[in-house]
Design an enzyme around this catalytic site. Structure first.
Site, PDB file in Angstrom:
ATOM      1  N   ARG A 173       0.760  -1.261   0.064  1.00 54.24           N
ATOM      2  CA  ARG A 173       0.086   0.132  -0.091  1.00 54.24           C
ATOM      3  C   ARG A 173       0.983   1.183  -0.032  1.00 54.24           C
ATOM      4  NH1 ARG A 173      -2.174  -3.499  -1.405  1.00 54.24           N
ATOM      5  NH2 ARG A 173      -3.901  -4.663  -0.311  1.00 54.24           N
ATOM      6  N   SER A 228     -10.804  -1.352   3.951  1.00 56.62           N
ATOM      7  CA  SER A 228     -10.275  -1.552   5.231  1.00 56.62           C
ATOM      8  C   SER A 228      -9.498  -0.604   5.477  1.00 56.62           C
ATOM      9  CB  SER A 228      -8.925  -2.601   4.631  1.00 56.62           C
ATOM     10  OG  SER A 228      -9.368  -3.798   4.374  1.00 56.62           O
ATOM     11  N   GLU A 299      -4.902   2.716   6.649  1.00 54.33           N
ATOM     12  CA  GLU A 299      -4.702   2.591   5.162  1.00 54.33           C
ATOM     13  C   GLU A 299      -5.412   3.762   4.369  1.00 54.33           C
ATOM     14  OE1 GLU A 299      -5.193  -1.341   3.281  1.00 54.33           O
ATOM     15  OE2 GLU A 299      -6.360  -0.294   1.658  1.00 54.33           O
TER      16      GLU A 299
HETATM   17  C1  LIG Z   1     -15.553  -1.856  -0.696  1.00 53.42           C
HETATM   18  C2  LIG Z   1     -14.069  -1.625  -0.914  1.00 53.42           C
HETATM   19  C3  LIG Z   1     -13.153  -2.612  -0.920  1.00 53.42           C
HETATM   20  C4  LIG Z   1     -11.838  -2.398  -1.057  1.00 53.42           C
HETATM   21  N1  LIG Z   1     -11.067  -3.239  -1.348  1.00 53.42           N
HETATM   22  C5  LIG Z   1      -9.553  -3.080  -1.523  1.00 53.42           C
HETATM   23  C6  LIG Z   1      -8.702  -4.093  -1.684  1.00 53.42           C
HETATM   24  O1  LIG Z   1      -9.168  -5.262  -1.605  1.00 53.42           O
HETATM   25  N2  LIG Z   1      -7.470  -3.658  -1.890  1.00 53.42           N
HETATM   26  C7  LIG Z   1      -6.944  -2.347  -1.714  1.00 53.42           C
HETATM   27  O2  LIG Z   1      -5.613  -2.208  -2.013  1.00 53.42           O
HETATM   28  N3  LIG Z   1      -7.933  -1.415  -1.605  1.00 53.42           N
HETATM   29  C8  LIG Z   1      -9.096  -1.649  -1.521  1.00 53.42           C
HETATM   30  N4  LIG Z   1      -9.975  -0.693  -1.287  1.00 53.42           N
HETATM   31  C9  LIG Z   1      -9.553   0.856  -1.129  1.00 53.42           C
HETATM   32  C10 LIG Z   1      -9.614   1.636  -2.469  1.00 53.42           C
HETATM   33  O3  LIG Z   1     -10.575   0.893  -3.288  1.00 53.42           O
HETATM   34  C11 LIG Z   1      -8.199   1.731  -3.089  1.00 53.42           C
HETATM   35  O4  LIG Z   1      -7.099   2.146  -2.361  1.00 53.42           O
HETATM   36  C12 LIG Z   1      -8.305   2.244  -4.483  1.00 53.42           C
HETATM   37  O5  LIG Z   1      -7.086   1.998  -5.094  1.00 53.42           O
HETATM   38  C13 LIG Z   1      -8.435   3.837  -4.250  1.00 53.42           C
HETATM   39  O6  LIG Z   1      -8.650   4.329  -5.503  1.00 53.42           O
HETATM   40  P1  LIG Z   1      -9.667   5.793  -5.562  1.00 53.42           P
HETATM   41  O7  LIG Z   1      -9.489   6.004  -6.958  1.00 53.42           O
HETATM   42  O8  LIG Z   1     -10.714   5.772  -5.212  1.00 53.42           O
HETATM   43  O9  LIG Z   1      -8.653   6.583  -4.865  1.00 53.42           O
HETATM   44  P2  LIG Z   1      -9.294   7.811  -3.916  1.00 53.42           P
HETATM   45  O10 LIG Z   1      -9.757   7.231  -2.801  1.00 53.42           O
HETATM   46  O11 LIG Z   1      -9.798   8.912  -4.742  1.00 53.42           O
HETATM   47  O12 LIG Z   1      -7.755   8.387  -3.335  1.00 53.42           O
HETATM   48  C14 LIG Z   1      -6.682   7.702  -2.553  1.00 53.42           C
HETATM   49  C15 LIG Z   1      -5.475   8.255  -2.560  1.00 53.42           C
HETATM   50  O13 LIG Z   1      -4.812   8.416  -3.897  1.00 53.42           O
HETATM   51  C16 LIG Z   1      -4.688   9.489  -4.352  1.00 53.42           C
HETATM   52  N5  LIG Z   1      -4.745   9.555  -5.774  1.00 53.42           N
HETATM   53  C17 LIG Z   1      -5.938   9.244  -6.209  1.00 53.42           C
HETATM   54  N6  LIG Z   1      -5.850   9.491  -7.640  1.00 53.42           N
HETATM   55  C18 LIG Z   1      -4.571   9.939  -7.833  1.00 53.42           C
HETATM   56  C19 LIG Z   1      -3.815  10.111  -9.003  1.00 53.42           C
HETATM   57  N7  LIG Z   1      -4.273  10.204 -10.332  1.00 53.42           N
HETATM   58  N8  LIG Z   1      -2.583  10.510  -9.042  1.00 53.42           N
HETATM   59  C20 LIG Z   1      -1.902  10.396  -7.536  1.00 53.42           C
HETATM   60  N9  LIG Z   1      -2.366  10.321  -6.495  1.00 53.42           N
HETATM   61  C21 LIG Z   1      -3.811   9.924  -6.737  1.00 53.42           C
HETATM   62  C22 LIG Z   1      -5.495  10.428  -3.784  1.00 53.42           C
HETATM   63  O14 LIG Z   1      -4.985  11.742  -3.657  1.00 53.42           O
HETATM   64  C23 LIG Z   1      -5.503   9.816  -2.299  1.00 53.42           C
HETATM   65  O15 LIG Z   1      -4.305   9.958  -1.389  1.00 53.42           O
HETATM   66  C24 LIG Z   1     -11.456  -0.804  -1.145  1.00 53.42           C
HETATM   67  C25 LIG Z   1     -12.593   0.257  -1.054  1.00 53.42           C
HETATM   68  C26 LIG Z   1     -13.698  -0.269  -0.970  1.00 53.42           C
HETATM   69  C27 LIG Z   1     -14.789   0.886  -0.570  1.00 53.42           C
END
Ligand SMILES: Cc1cc2nc3c(=O)[nH]c(=O)nc-3n(C[C@H](O)[C@H](O)[C@H](O)COP(=O)(O)OP(=O)(O)OC[C@H]3O[C@@H](n4cnc5c(N)ncnc54)[C@H](O)[C@@H]3O)c2cc1C
Length: 307
Positions: A173, A228, A299
């Site tokens: 992560r 998580s 996380e």
């Molecule tokens: C039901 C559920 C299940 C999940 N399961 C998992 C899992 O199994 N494994 C896992 O790893 N995660 C999981 N997650 C967490 C999440 O989905 C991941 O971390 C995902 O990759 C976040 O993507 P996002 O676009 O929503 O990021 P955001 O929540 O929008 O942003 C997260 C972080 O990334 C940064 N960010 C976003 N886009 C960019 C970009 N283009 N450039 C630079 N930084 C950026 C943001 O500034 C922030 O700091 C889960 C979440 C949910 C709701």
């Protein structure tokens, strides 16, 4: 003229909003507003926008907000929303290219459609490619950076760069730039090429189905959540520790430690404030530390100001 009026900038095609409630853009459906929020029309438009932005403006890139808590006082800067205008993934010289705003599950399905294997786990990560790169998202034995060939980034001056995988330090992560700008502060992802092995679409689709069924069985997906909350400590599971401390069901305001999965905090009836969620995160951490001597690390990313 306030800052947002001043930002009615030259020749932009995207949408700029002031005081945009971030609860609309994060999966927890809670939290305060962004002072300014820009949804670029495409990469050129994003570049033009960044070039015209004051150098000191705080910037936050948001994908699907599935790992993000914005405090109730909001974010005193500009949020860039990457998801709205993202185009479909494409095949480029045998590799899958996806813009940062593309939903990760779309990459998993696209790869399967083209008989490419190794991206199935992305079907279980409900964020964007940008968020998956920033978080090195993973599950069921797969991790984002294991399949990345190159990433496309943009900096504050709107300059776009292709960066090799070797330019990033990645871990559980975690992702940072080696010797480059500060990822998330000066440089952000706008796209990535995925190197996948030749596979079989039907097998990939079966794997995706199995993975999603496991998630539905084990995660409280009917209520707003951010996956998580805590990272798994080495050799253990945050959920196991939280459950062993009897913290399932612990609640404040509209926020509650899920009974179905102890490492999830759910927003009941959409009534939670970000402060309820943050309080619960702190309380769970303190109680687990007291009873097990393990200091859980969040996380989820927490940004913005308290109300
Ligand atoms: C039901 C559920 C299940 C999940 N399961 C998992 C899992 O199994 N494994 C896992 O790893 N995660 C999981 N997650 C967490 C999440 O989905 C991941 O971390 C995902 O990759 C976040 O993507 P996002 O676009 O929503 O990021 P955001 O929540 O929008 O942003 C997260 C972080 O990334 C940064 N960010 C976003 N886009 C960019 C970009 N283009 N450039 C630079 N930084 C950026 C943001 O500034 C922030 O700091 C889960 C979440 C949910 C709701």
């Amino acid at each position: 003229m306030d800052m947002t009026d001043a930002l009615r900038l030259e020749g932009l095609r995207g949408e700029l909003k002031a005081n945009e409630p971030m609860a609309r853009h994060v999966s927890w459906r809670a939290g305060g507003p962004a002072a300014r929020c820009y949804a670029p029309a495409d990469l050129d438009d994003l570049s033009a926008f960044l070039r015209q932005l004051p150098a000191a403006e705080p910037l936050l890139f948001v994908g699907l907000g599935s790992n993000l808590l914005v405090r109730d006082g909001g974010f005193a800067g500009t949020v860039v929303l990457t998801h709205a205008a993202a185009r479909h993934p494409e095949l480029v010289a045998g590799r899958v290219y996806a813009e940062a705003g593309v939903a990760s599950p779309k990459v998993a399905r696209f790869a399967a459609r083209h008989d490419l294997a190794g991206a199935e786990f992305l079907a279980g990560v409900p964020g964007t490619v940008g968020g998956a790169l920033a978080m090195n998202a993973g599950c069921y034995g797969g991790e984002t950076w294991e399949i990345v060939w190159r990433a496309l980034t943009i900096d504050r001056r709107g300059q776009v760069r292709t960066r090799a995988r070797e330019e990033f330090e990645t871990g559980y992560r975690h992702c940072s730039l080696i010797g480059g700008g500060r990822l998330g502060a000066d440089e952000w992802f706008v796209g990535a090429w995925f190197d996948l092995r030749k596979g079989d679409g039907a097998t990939s689709r079966a794997r995706i189905k199995e993975l999603l069924e496991k998630r539905i069985a084990s995660q409280p997906l009917s209520l707003p959540n951010a996956g998580s909350v805590f990272r798994n400590p080495p050799g253990d599971h945050a959920a196991r520790l939280i459950e062993s401390c009897g913290l399932k069901g612990l609640a404040r305001g509209g926020a509650r430690v899920s009974e179905k999965h102890a490492n999830f905090i759910v927003n009941q009836k959409g009534a939670a404030r970000a402060s309820d969620i943050e309080w619960l995160i702190g309380e769970v951490r303190a109680r687990v530390l007291e009873r097990t001597a393990v200091a859980l690390q969040p996380e989820v990313r927490i940004v913005g100001d308290a109300a």
